[in-house]
Design an enzyme around this catalytic site. Structure first.
Site, PDB file in Angstrom:
ATOM      1  N   SER A  99       0.853  -1.178   0.000  1.00 43.37           N
ATOM      2  CA  SER A  99       0.000   0.000   0.000  1.00 43.37           C
ATOM      3  C   SER A  99       0.890   1.229   0.000  1.00 43.37           C
ATOM      4  O   SER A  99       1.998   1.205   0.548  1.00 43.37           O
ATOM      5  CB  SER A  99      -0.879  -0.028   1.248  1.00 43.37           C
ATOM      6  OG  SER A  99      -1.241   1.285   1.613  1.00 43.37           O
ATOM      7  N   LYS A 117       0.721  -3.363   4.929  1.00 36.87           N
ATOM      8  CA  LYS A 117      -0.164  -4.063   3.995  1.00 36.87           C
ATOM      9  C   LYS A 117       0.567  -4.961   2.997  1.00 36.87           C
ATOM     10  O   LYS A 117       1.626  -4.648   2.494  1.00 36.87           O
ATOM     11  CB  LYS A 117      -0.999  -3.058   3.191  1.00 36.87           C
ATOM     12  CG  LYS A 117      -2.049  -2.332   3.998  1.00 36.87           C
ATOM     13  CD  LYS A 117      -3.113  -3.232   4.579  1.00 36.87           C
ATOM     14  CE  LYS A 117      -4.084  -3.732   3.529  1.00 36.87           C
ATOM     15  NZ  LYS A 117      -4.996  -2.685   3.056  1.00 36.87           N
ATOM     16  N   GLU A 122      -7.630 -10.057  -6.848  1.00 37.55           N
ATOM     17  CA  GLU A 122      -8.701  -9.061  -6.971  1.00 37.55           C
ATOM     18  C   GLU A 122      -8.918  -8.653  -8.426  1.00 37.55           C
ATOM     19  O   GLU A 122     -10.052  -8.468  -8.871  1.00 37.55           O
ATOM     20  CB  GLU A 122      -8.372  -7.834  -6.119  1.00 37.55           C
ATOM     21  CG  GLU A 122      -8.473  -8.108  -4.633  1.00 37.55           C
ATOM     22  CD  GLU A 122      -7.909  -6.955  -3.812  1.00 37.55           C
ATOM     23  OE1 GLU A 122      -8.611  -5.963  -3.642  1.00 37.55           O
ATOM     24  OE2 GLU A 122      -6.748  -7.063  -3.356  1.00 37.55           O
TER      25      GLU A 122
END
Ligand code: ARG
Length: 465
Positions: A276, A282, A289
């Site tokens: 991130s 993260k 996704e």
């Protein structure tokens, strides 16, 4: 000047010129178009419809144009509308008037239908080849995790124990159907439209069997109107690709869940996850996704084509020029997704301990507890009731079935004995399910064998998988 300018007294409006043109996307069909034209010209020559030496010049010209296109030496023009007219114009420029004989006994309607089928026929094996690679990874993961116990879910609630190997083989089976669906589609569409002309063939003695054979089709399409007007094979293809993407999307969703902090069943390799820009901790499953997200594009292509075709009277309508982009985009998307998904799966780490812990805490062995009583002679409904009472008791006291004392068990039913603890062991629960298709090591190995045979039958080298 347009190839079809004869009947017109005005130039095409530039807006219409651009609007009508498909060269921006159908240039992708140049190879198929040239192949189709070579087959057509050769047939015209051997049938005496044009002189054999003319056919030869045309074929040589087309081969030279193919080389030039591949060498990036050709610029297509919007004025020539589509790939078919662009190549014909290039040919005439190259070989002179002989080039003008190529379009004898042919229309762009059977030409485009042939090109498009050739394209789809070539692209399907690319996808099935990628899917076989993915299946190989699934089989590898299954073999490595025959005894990796994890919770199986219904309603996303822990339901019954299974193994990661069993899970992987579930997806391997879905992919087997995806592959055979594409193979079926390929077999059904293996018919050549060439020679159908605009819609009603021609008065020339064209040999449709010869062109079909030269282009590697099983046979010509039986009806010339059908040949130029249907795109059902493309819809069938997009439907098969949509179903495939639905499977990959579900699988992606699972991976996204499994690598969340809440589950921690798997860890993605650093090379297949992303960080991130703001949260330093993260590690995101972007690949999964995106596969889930791109599924929408492929569904969109299917709906586009279904809608495009639903109101068209026979035979050709210009609407059908819109058939190509959805198919191109679907192939591009699928062929982009499968290899990266395969690599992500291949490199992920399975956290067996966490899976086992998740399977141990709850009451995932409650069915097995009931089955234990049934094996001692109690009717299932009664056993179900008793175990329900035990679970309720455990929830109140914060225990689980395997931490109850024998005294607790016997207080509810005298049928319970020391051997209940073994019956409740998760490994016992899993390996007791030796039924065809089940999660026991033995059953999963059979499933692995079936998929390995399926892969071997397609790789030509038996047992290679
Ligand atoms: N570019 C057209 C298409 O993709 C080729 C066929 C055109 N035929 C015609 N009669 N206008 O469908």
């Amino acid at each position: 000047m347009k190839l079809w300018a004869g009947r017109f007294q005005k130039e095409t409006d530039t807006l219409v010129n651009d609007f009508n043109s498909s060269i921006g996307f159908d240039a992708r069909l140049y190879k198929q178009d040239i192949r189709g034209s070579i087959a057509h010209a050769s047939m015209l020559g051997s049938q005496g419809i044009i002189e054999p030496y003319e056919a030869e010049r045309i074929v040589e010209g087309l081969q030279a144009i193919l080389k030039e296109i591949e060498g990036d030496q050709v610029e297509f023009s919007l004025d020539n509308e589509d790939i078919h007219m662009n190549i014909e114009a290039l040919l005439t420029k190259r070989v002179g008037d002989t080039g003008k004989r190529l379009h004898t006994a042919r229309s762009r309607n059977d030409q485009v239908a042939t090109d498009f089928r050739l394209y789809v026929k070539e692209e399907i094996p690319v996808v099935t080849g990628q899917l076989l690679e993915l299946q190989k990874v699934l089989v590898k993961k299954a073999r490595a995790n025959l005894d990796t116990v994890m919770p199986g879910y219904t309603h996303l609630q822990r339901a019954q124990p299974t193994t990661f190997g069993h899970y992987m083989m579930a997806y391997a089976n879905m992919l087997r159907r995806d592959i055979t669906r594409l193979e079926d589609c390929l077999e059904r569409m293996d018919e050549c439209p060439l020679g159908a002309g605009a819609l009603a063939t021609s008065t020339y003695p064209v040999d449709r069997l010869a062109t079909a054979q030269a282009l590697g089709f099983a046979k010509p399409v039986d009806n010339s109107m059908d040949a130029v007007s249907d795109r059902d094979y493309a819809i069938e293809l997009l439907s098969a690709l949509s179903i495939l993407m639905m499977h990959l999307s579900r699988f992606s969703e699972e991976i996204i869940l499994w690598c969340s902090w809440e589950f921690q069943y798997v860890e993605l390799d650093d090379a297949y996850s992303t960080g991130s820009s703001i949260m330093p901790q993260k590690k995101n499953p972007d690949v999964a996704e995106l596969v889930r997200g791109k599924t929408g594009r492929v569904y969109g292509s299917l709906i586009t084509l279904l809608t495009l075709m639903k109101g068209l009277p026979l035979a050709y309508n210009k609407d059908m020029q819109e058939d190509k982009e959805p198919v191109f985009d679907a192939f591009d998307t699928v062929e982009l997704c499968i290899p990266v998904f395969t690599a992500m799966l291949d490199t992920l780490t399975v956290k067996g301990k966490n899976m086992l812990r998740a399977a141990s805490g709850g009451f995932i062995n409650a069915t097995d507890c009931a089955d234990y009583l049934v094996k001692k002679g109690m009717p299932f409904r009664e056993a179900y009731m008793i175990v329900g009472r035990l679970v309720n008791m455990c929830i109140k006291t914060g225990e689980s079935l395997d931490t109850l004392t024998l005294k607790d068990f016997r207080a509810i039913s005298g049928l319970f004995d020391e051997d209940v603890y073994d019956a409740l062991q998760l490994k016992t629960c899993v390996n007791g399910r030796r039924v065809y298709g089940g999660p026991s090591e033995e059953s999963v190995l059979k499933q692995v064998g079936l998929i390995e045979d399926f892969i071997a039958a397609r790789s030509g080298a038996a047992g290679e998988a």
